[in-house]
Design a protein around this motif. Sequence first.
Motif, PDB file in Angstrom:
ATOM      1  N   ASN A   1       0.820  -1.213   0.000  1.00  0.00           N
ATOM      2  CA  ASN A   1       0.000   0.000   0.000  1.00  0.00           C
ATOM      3  C   ASN A   1       0.852   1.261   0.000  1.00  0.00           C
ATOM      4  O   ASN A   1       0.569   2.217  -0.716  1.00  0.00           O
ATOM      5  N   LEU A   2       1.901   1.225   0.812  1.00  0.00           N
ATOM      6  CA  LEU A   2       2.755   2.413   0.906  1.00  0.00           C
ATOM      7  C   LEU A   2       3.429   2.699  -0.428  1.00  0.00           C
ATOM      8  O   LEU A   2       3.539   3.843  -0.853  1.00  0.00           O
TER       9      LEU A   2
ATOM     10  N   LEU B   1       0.926   7.139  -6.551  1.00  0.00           N
ATOM     11  CA  LEU B   1      -0.140   8.158  -6.608  1.00  0.00           C
ATOM     12  C   LEU B   1       0.433   9.547  -6.351  1.00  0.00           C
ATOM     13  O   LEU B   1       0.074  10.514  -7.022  1.00  0.00           O
ATOM     14  N   ARG B   2       1.332   9.622  -5.387  1.00  0.00           N
ATOM     15  CA  ARG B   2       1.923  10.924  -5.070  1.00  0.00           C
ATOM     16  C   ARG B   2       2.776  11.429  -6.225  1.00  0.00           C
ATOM     17  O   ARG B   2       3.048  12.603  -6.340  1.00  0.00           O
ATOM     18  N   ASN B   3       3.177  10.496  -7.080  1.00  0.00           N
ATOM     19  CA  ASN B   3       4.005  10.869  -8.224  1.00  0.00           C
ATOM     20  C   ASN B   3       3.171  11.108  -9.475  1.00  0.00           C
ATOM     21  O   ASN B   3       3.685  11.134 -10.579  1.00  0.00           O
ATOM     22  N   GLY B   4       1.872  11.266  -9.293  1.00  0.00           N
ATOM     23  CA  GLY B   4       1.015  11.620 -10.417  1.00  0.00           C
ATOM     24  C   GLY B   4       0.444  10.439 -11.175  1.00  0.00           C
ATOM     25  O   GLY B   4      -0.166  10.607 -12.227  1.00  0.00           O
ATOM     26  N   ARG B   5       0.626   9.197 -10.656  1.00  0.00           N
ATOM     27  CA  ARG B   5       0.062   8.039 -11.336  1.00  0.00           C
ATOM     28  C   ARG B   5      -1.401   7.866 -10.927  1.00  0.00           C
ATOM     29  O   ARG B   5      -1.801   8.302  -9.853  1.00  0.00           O
ATOM     30  N   THR B   6      -2.165   7.167 -11.765  1.00  0.00           N
ATOM     31  CA  THR B   6      -3.511   6.772 -11.337  1.00  0.00           C
ATOM     32  C   THR B   6      -3.351   5.541 -10.448  1.00  0.00           C
ATOM     33  O   THR B   6      -2.296   4.896 -10.429  1.00  0.00           O
ATOM     34  N   GLY B   7      -4.434   5.202  -9.731  1.00  0.00           N
ATOM     35  CA  GLY B   7      -4.392   4.030  -8.862  1.00  0.00           C
ATOM     36  C   GLY B   7      -4.047   2.782  -9.652  1.00  0.00           C
ATOM     37  O   GLY B   7      -3.254   1.941  -9.212  1.00  0.00           O
TER      38      GLY B   7
ATOM     39  N   ARG C   1      -0.760   0.417  -9.162  1.00  0.00           N
ATOM     40  CA  ARG C   1      -0.867  -1.026  -8.856  1.00  0.00           C
ATOM     41  C   ARG C   1      -0.054  -1.836  -9.863  1.00  0.00           C
ATOM     42  O   ARG C   1       0.684  -2.756  -9.510  1.00  0.00           O
TER      43      ARG C   1
ATOM     44  N   GLU D   1       2.456   1.687  -3.432  1.00  0.00           N
ATOM     45  CA  GLU D   1       1.484   2.126  -4.442  1.00  0.00           C
ATOM     46  C   GLU D   1       1.091   3.584  -4.201  1.00  0.00           C
ATOM     47  O   GLU D   1       0.906   4.354  -5.150  1.00  0.00           O
ATOM     48  N   ALA D   2       0.988   3.955  -2.929  1.00  0.00           N
ATOM     49  CA  ALA D   2       0.663   5.359  -2.620  1.00  0.00           C
ATOM     50  C   ALA D   2       1.767   6.278  -3.127  1.00  0.00           C
ATOM     51  O   ALA D   2       1.497   7.402  -3.543  1.00  0.00           O
TER      52      ALA D   2
END
Lengths: 603, 443
Positions: free
Chosen positions: A550-551, A557-563, A567, A553-554
């Motif tokens: 989870n960390l 997200l913080r780097n501008g990726r979609t969920g 993943r 993958e998050a």
Amino acid sequence: MAIFETTGGEVMRGKSAGVILLLAGWVVGSGRVAGADPSDPASLLPLGALAALQMNNLGAVVGRLEKSGLVEALYSTPQGIELTKRPDFKKAMAGKAILEQQAGMSAVEILTTILGGQVAVGMYPQAGASQPEFLAVMRVRDPARWKQLRERIEPFLLLADQVMNVSRPANGVTQITVKNVGALAWGDAWLMAGTKADRLPGVWGNLQGVDSGKEKEKKPPFKSLAEDVDYQAIRQQLGGQPVIGFFLSNKVLKSPDGKRLISDKLDNPVASLLLGGLIEMVGRSPYLGGALTVGENDFALRLAAPGEVGKLDAGRKALFPAAGKPGTPRFPAVPGLIGGIAWDRDIATWYTNREALLESRALPGFDQFETGIANILPGKDFATDVLGTLGRGMTVLAAPQDYSYLDGTPGVKLPAFALIIDLAKPKEGASLMNLFLQTLAAILNIEAGQQGRQPWVMTSETHNGVQISFGDYLQKPKGKDLPVVTNFTPAAALVGNRYLLCTSRGLCKQLIDTLAKPSTVEESAATPVQADDWAVTGSRLADALALNRNLLEAGGLRNGRTGKQAREEFQAMEDALRQVEKLRLRSVLQPWGVELRLEGSWK
Amino acid sequence: MLDNPLAPHAFGVGGWSWRDAAHLLRRAQYGVSPDEIERATQAGPVATIDRLIRPQAESAEFTSAEALLRQTALDTGSTANLQAWWLYRLGHSANPLTEKMTFFWHNLFATSNEKVKDVALMLAQNDLFRAQALGNYAGLLHAMARDPAMLIWLDGNANRRRHPNENFAREVMELFSLGVGNYTEKDIQEAARGFTGWHMREGVFWFNASQHDTGDKTVLGVKGNLDGDSVIDICLKQAACPRFIAMRLLKTFVMPEPGEAALAAVSASIRRNGFVMGPVLRELLTSRLFFSGEARGSLIKSPLDLVLGTQRALVPAPRLEPTISRLSALGQDLFLPPTVKGWEGGRLWISSTTYLLRANFAAELTKGDLYGQLIDLEAEARRHQLQTPGEATRYYCDLLLASEPAQAVRVRLEAFASSAGSQAVRDRGLIHLILALPEQQLM
């Protein structure tokens, strides 16, 4: 047997049969006169190269990699995905498609046909010019298919006669000259390219002679790189017939007036401690060499810096194993060992010689460090009282964590870590380390109180006859997102002359059990003398990362990726890691100098 | 001066325009994308304000990403990860006005994790702000008195029967409900007694009866055995209370220096709606005052408005970590307000240092991919038929600026656009110049 131990010391595992055969082939062949040995790619290049790169049987390796899951897994990693999005990559793929269409065969087939033989690239000094001259020569593996390929490509050369000059300077030789760029030539079983056209005839003259056995006597004697004394030495030192090998004269590492380009002083103490010895050896070596060998499921990249460690100054000599000593400690085989780092250093000697090893701007940092450490070890002189108690060996390792001391798990799940220090004076050293641990725990407990967390209570127990000092919680912290600090229950013990400082009591007990077994720490006669040893098991590292999926993958997200992208990227990275069985990097002392060895194996 | 500033705005001959839609969205959320303006223009003012105020279902993608970032903040206990979670919400939620009002309450009840040092409590407080974002301020004020993060922030556990701590009572009156000049020091002392024993234990509110002062107190003229809730109710009944909230709303959404008529009208709306913010905002954001020329382009952008707003228009998938750093450099660290007063904002946002940093942000955003990839400028040009330098200049000025630039400025922008190289290079440079204009600091 410890998981990172090697059975024979020189190659990684039984799966390396291909590599061993290749090595054997070249070692046997090394007794012949190099210049006359057509199996040596260096025989393709003229004498006088400042640097040379050679490839053997690369096509087979490319083909094998293509068939394995590794390439696909690498393309699926975040870096791989980024690469495939780059315009340059797209252009390259488009070029590949055009080439395949033109040639009527896949790029892998072309590689197998052309590069699958031997390739040698040389860099030569160019009189009156600052830029060097390059020459690349390829020996084709399958002349029949090479002929087919030429027949398909040659008609298209006519379309480009405005920009290049096509000639047939000898029977069976085609040469293309492009003004201000260089020249390309090919024959029945070879292909070459150079930045200076006038160097080519001598080379293809030699090749035509060697290959046909007819014209050789008519040509002036061709002196090849294989006759270079330094080249012959590095070939002896590295042995084998690598997939890729390189040779680099130390002239490349010097300025035009002959001064070393590699500074004799570093400005980073950590870099000096870790790499200072190797860097100095590289700076002093008359030449450097490298060899990549690839087996069915493994590879070894070896970089050689010949020279005499014994001639280094005291500060740098301290960064290599002392004469007659075994080198780095072996990794203790604790269950599930993820990876580790082991060093052999005389840190006290390095520390006291720091003014000779480091730029002056790096030195004030040591004073600040000593002032800081004095708060934790009051009344002690760091260089004398602390470093003086240390031996040469030091190991850091990571293993799965045991959360039995918690009623839940931390939000961030770190592996358990251990620092194993060989002590020259075990009694004094252990007292000092215990003082350090107690003071550190007291400082961290104040912070815990400020943040409303439970402090550690320092206590001890005996395990397998060894006393363990450790920090524990009075009540098990409860929850599923416990703070990061709950990954740590510091524990320390002295086993013989080895002091264990662990982030987990469980790992400390495992180490005590493991170190008590002589077989796990015994030195093998065939084990090389190492100054450094870094090793990791891919699947176990993947397991450790998956606990924090989870960390990570998050992070995407913080780097501008979609969920979904985050993943997929994590999954690709995990898959790629699981393909890697082991990776190991070590520096090895050889009778002729120092060797840096990167070895890996995949499933 | 408008006689009834909150009367619904009558859109002129052209009706509800692209510019009107852009003005509403710039104020009701952090920035606006071209698609959002287009959609709002098509939908009309009523449907647009309705969409902003009524809860909208979040997408599955948002829900899953938000949950992941929330869990990461909890797992790591890191303020930076907590900031990333909220920034993601601010930029991607289907309920942007709710998020903006969540920030409004965060700024009003300014609580800093610098002292609280507990991400879970800060997150719970933020959730409370969100749940009441467009809801009842009175209920939120009562809830704040029991909020664990607030109890740590304003030393609730130090407020004891024999040694009352005035921190919370003072801020309830000065910063949370009435404003300076509407209470006395004696009122604060008495109110503090009402909150004695309002403590936190094991991470939750705990009424410590043994430490509560049950004696009579007199607060703002009301006497009795008053507890914390009674004190809050007394504050809420004061005429100064809705005026205090009205002033904050007007300065956040409409203009920096609202007149007495506007203040009275919004204050009356708050009282009439029983402190429920949704209807008040509906009235305010559709009013003549809101769409007046005086209001448009009158607010100095906060760092959130500047950075997130520009990203919303130009960077489809912004990177959160550099965004957090830039906001921090510009003086707006979420969950870390500088003082109990929050971020005062307005002209204080602009100094010689921050102005330079704002200009650097424009350069970094347009020159590289530090904050994420810029929109596909070639596709944007095709979509909006930006064939000439004049068309490109007009389009990007309309998108990025709240007010028309001066004619001389527009001429110079067009001159640049005419001399630039390819269309993509031209538009990138043009955007950089527009983002560096003084007008870009306003909304």
